[in-house]
Design an enzyme around this catalytic site. Structure first.
Site, PDB file in Angstrom:
ATOM      1  N   LYS A  90       0.594  -0.954   0.454  1.00 56.15           N
ATOM      2  CA  LYS A  90      -0.446   0.429   0.046  1.00 56.15           C
ATOM      3  C   LYS A  90       0.894   1.252   0.131  1.00 56.15           C
ATOM      4  O   LYS A  90       0.803   1.997  -1.152  1.00 56.15           O
ATOM      5  CB  LYS A  90      -1.432  -0.258   1.415  1.00 56.15           C
ATOM      6  N   PHE A 127     -15.513  12.853  10.994  1.00 54.34           N
ATOM      7  CA  PHE A 127     -17.769  12.945  10.913  1.00 54.34           C
ATOM      8  C   PHE A 127     -17.733  12.893   9.433  1.00 54.34           C
ATOM      9  O   PHE A 127     -18.432  14.355   9.061  1.00 54.34           O
ATOM     10  CB  PHE A 127     -18.121  13.374  11.331  1.00 54.34           C
ATOM     11  N   LEU A 157     -33.970  11.003   5.109  1.00 52.48           N
ATOM     12  CA  LEU A 157     -35.217  10.459   4.630  1.00 52.48           C
ATOM     13  C   LEU A 157     -35.665  10.807   3.651  1.00 52.48           C
ATOM     14  O   LEU A 157     -36.646  10.164   3.204  1.00 52.48           O
ATOM     15  CB  LEU A 157     -36.114  12.095   5.317  1.00 52.48           C
ATOM     16  N   GLY A 187     -35.605   4.138   1.287  1.00 54.15           N
ATOM     17  CA  GLY A 187     -34.989   3.505   0.255  1.00 54.15           C
ATOM     18  C   GLY A 187     -34.429   1.672   0.311  1.00 54.15           C
ATOM     19  O   GLY A 187     -35.206   1.580   1.994  1.00 54.15           O
ATOM     20  N   CYS A 224     -19.313   2.628   8.221  1.00 49.39           N
ATOM     21  CA  CYS A 224     -19.972   2.843   9.590  1.00 49.39           C
ATOM     22  C   CYS A 224     -20.689   3.185  10.946  1.00 49.39           C
ATOM     23  O   CYS A 224     -21.548   1.499  10.861  1.00 49.39           O
ATOM     24  CB  CYS A 224     -19.383   4.694   8.774  1.00 49.39           C
ATOM     25  N   LYS A 243     -23.597   3.521  -1.776  1.00 51.37           N
ATOM     26  CA  LYS A 243     -24.247   4.794  -2.030  1.00 51.37           C
ATOM     27  C   LYS A 243     -22.933   5.714  -3.093  1.00 51.37           C
ATOM     28  O   LYS A 243     -22.033   4.321  -3.413  1.00 51.37           O
ATOM     29  CB  LYS A 243     -23.852   5.529  -0.976  1.00 51.37           C
TER      30      LYS A 243
END
Length: 448
Positions: A35, A152, A253, A256, A263, A324
């Site tokens: 890596k 975050f 909201l 799906g 996470c 996603k």
């Protein structure tokens, strides 16, 4: 300042590159020689928009370096970040902290002078105490303070999240860390990013609480979608109606197929285990985890129902594999459970994803991978939109229909409008919306 990042995975690499872009001298450390060699050659091991350019520019400027030599990188550092993985531990769901504790011991052996040690990895409450104990045991003379600074970052928008954060949470137990951490994040003052200092345990729990609450919002609107389908209501209008309430807000909201990724699944499970360990059951989070797991396979059954209840021997096309868009992350992606359900029912599955197929090949067996959406649709009895990549938002619907054996389209992200699908001759099935009815909220947003 001289910063060292232990771990060059998603969090470590993004954080290191962004800190370097602020002007700090950053060294990213990883045990994997392959890596580090790849990073030194400019090869990025993950897909994250803008990251390759950010790494390249800062490496060329000499502010960002990569090495396997932890001892040398730690000895020269003012601040050392622990950004190693904390996957769910096999068998019980607790966060596996072995990498964190190993890093703490290695750092303790190498540290020189006053150094701030920052836990960037997502860890259960109380981990900072154990990190500090390990370091004292390994090197009683070490002049260190241990800080919690949870990340975050949203995959697909991580760089913008880092540079324009909603908040920066820093948990300290020694006031000497306050000045150092303030200087680390000083470049963000121009963006008026709120720097929030708390106790260390509070910072650790804040990360888990935030992810659990967002997972709960997703799960709530998914259950509302199921109720909408039974009652003839429209979940998109329901979501807009409640989201306009400032106490609730519109984000997370979108109905799906359930949440996934690196996470939410592991963090909600770890929080449940923490609650159990402290004799404080977190029933809402427990239920959220259970509902989400069930929902993924229920989406496979929804596809089967759209195909008349039988998919044996039929080709089913899958558009999108990652959990996603704008990431190649396949961890706990809904597509995995959906595809398994379809294959268990005898379907032949074909799939395309703009970035996730390399990772998917090592995780999902028995899938034919295609070059684009139209190859996926060739001879299919149904095409299923699972991940809302931009490439799938404006498909040539007549061309898609012409390729299919049966013109059925299941939209698990409510990307399309029923009217345009029907105009193209496609039988359209979406989430939480009456058949043939479009969302007034979606129409209003399109007109704005």
């Amino acid at each position: 300042m001289r910063l060292t990042m232990i771990g060059s995975g998603y969090v470590g690499l993004v954080s290191g590159a962004c800190f370097a872009d602020f002007g700090h001298e950053v060294t990213c450390v990883d045990l994997s020689e392959a890596k580090i060699a790849a990073l030194q050659d400019g090869q990025i091991p993950i897909f994250e928009p803008g990251l390759e350019t950010l790494v390249s520019e800062n490496a060329e400027a000499g502010r960002l370096r990569f090495t396997t030599d932890l001892a040398a990188a730690v000895a020269d550092a003012d601040v050392v970040f622990i950004a190693v993985g904390t996957p769910s531990r096999r068998g019980d769901g607790h966060a596996d902290l072995s990498y964190v504790y190993a890093a703490a011991a290695d750092i303790a052996r190498a540290v020189t002078g006053f150094t701030v040690i920052v836990t960037k990895s997502t860890v259960p409450v109380g981990t900072g105490d154990e990190v500090e104990r390990i370091m004292r045991d390994v090197n009683p003379d070490a002049d260190v303070v241990v800080v919690s600074n949870p990340e975050f970052l949203r995959e697909g928008a991580a760089i913008d999240d880092f540079k324009r954060p909603d908040r920066i949470v820093i948990g300290i137990e020694d006031e000497r860390a306050r000045e150092v951490m303030t200087e680390v994040y000083r470049p963000l003052y121009l963006n008026q990013a709120p720097l929030m200092f708390t106790g260390r345990r509070t910072a650790e729990l804040t990360k888990y609480a935030g992810n659990a609450f967002l997972a709960l919002k997703i799960t709530f609107i998914n259950e509302m979608a199921d109720l909408c389908e039974k009652t003839g209501a429209n979940v998109q209008d329901v979501a807009r109606g409640i989201g306009l309430d400032k106490r609730i807000g519109p984000k997370f909201l979108n109905a799906g197929p359930g949440y996934g990724g690196s996470c939410f699944p592991k963090d909600t499970l770890a929080l449940v285990k923490t609650g159990q360990d402290h004799d404080t059951p977190l029933r809402l989070v427990e239920t959220t985890v259970s509902i989400n797991d069930q929902r993924k396979r229920s989406m496979g059954r929804k596809v089967i129902a759209a195909c008349g209840g039988d998919v044996r021997g039929k080709a089913i096309g899958i558009l999108g594999l990652t959990f996603k868009p704008n990431t190649d992350d396949m961890r706990d992606a809904p597509s995995i459970a959906i595809i398994q359900t379809l294959r268990d029912a005898g379907a032949k599955v074909r799939a395309f994803d703009p970035e996730g197929m390399a990772m998917a090949r090592g995780m999902i067996d028995g899938v034919e991978y295609c070059q684009d959406a139209y190859e996926v649709a060739q001879g299919a009895a149904c095409v299923v939109l699972v991940t809302e990549w931009n490439a799938f938002r404006s498909l040539d619907l007549p061309r898609l229909k012409a390729s299919m054996a049966v013109p059925t389209f299941v939209d698990l992200r409510n990307v399309y409008r029923a009217r345009e699908m029907e105009a193209a001759g496609l039988t359209y099935v979406s989430i939480g919306r009456p058949a043939g009815v479009d969302s007034d909220a979606a129409a209003a947003e399109a007109a704005e």
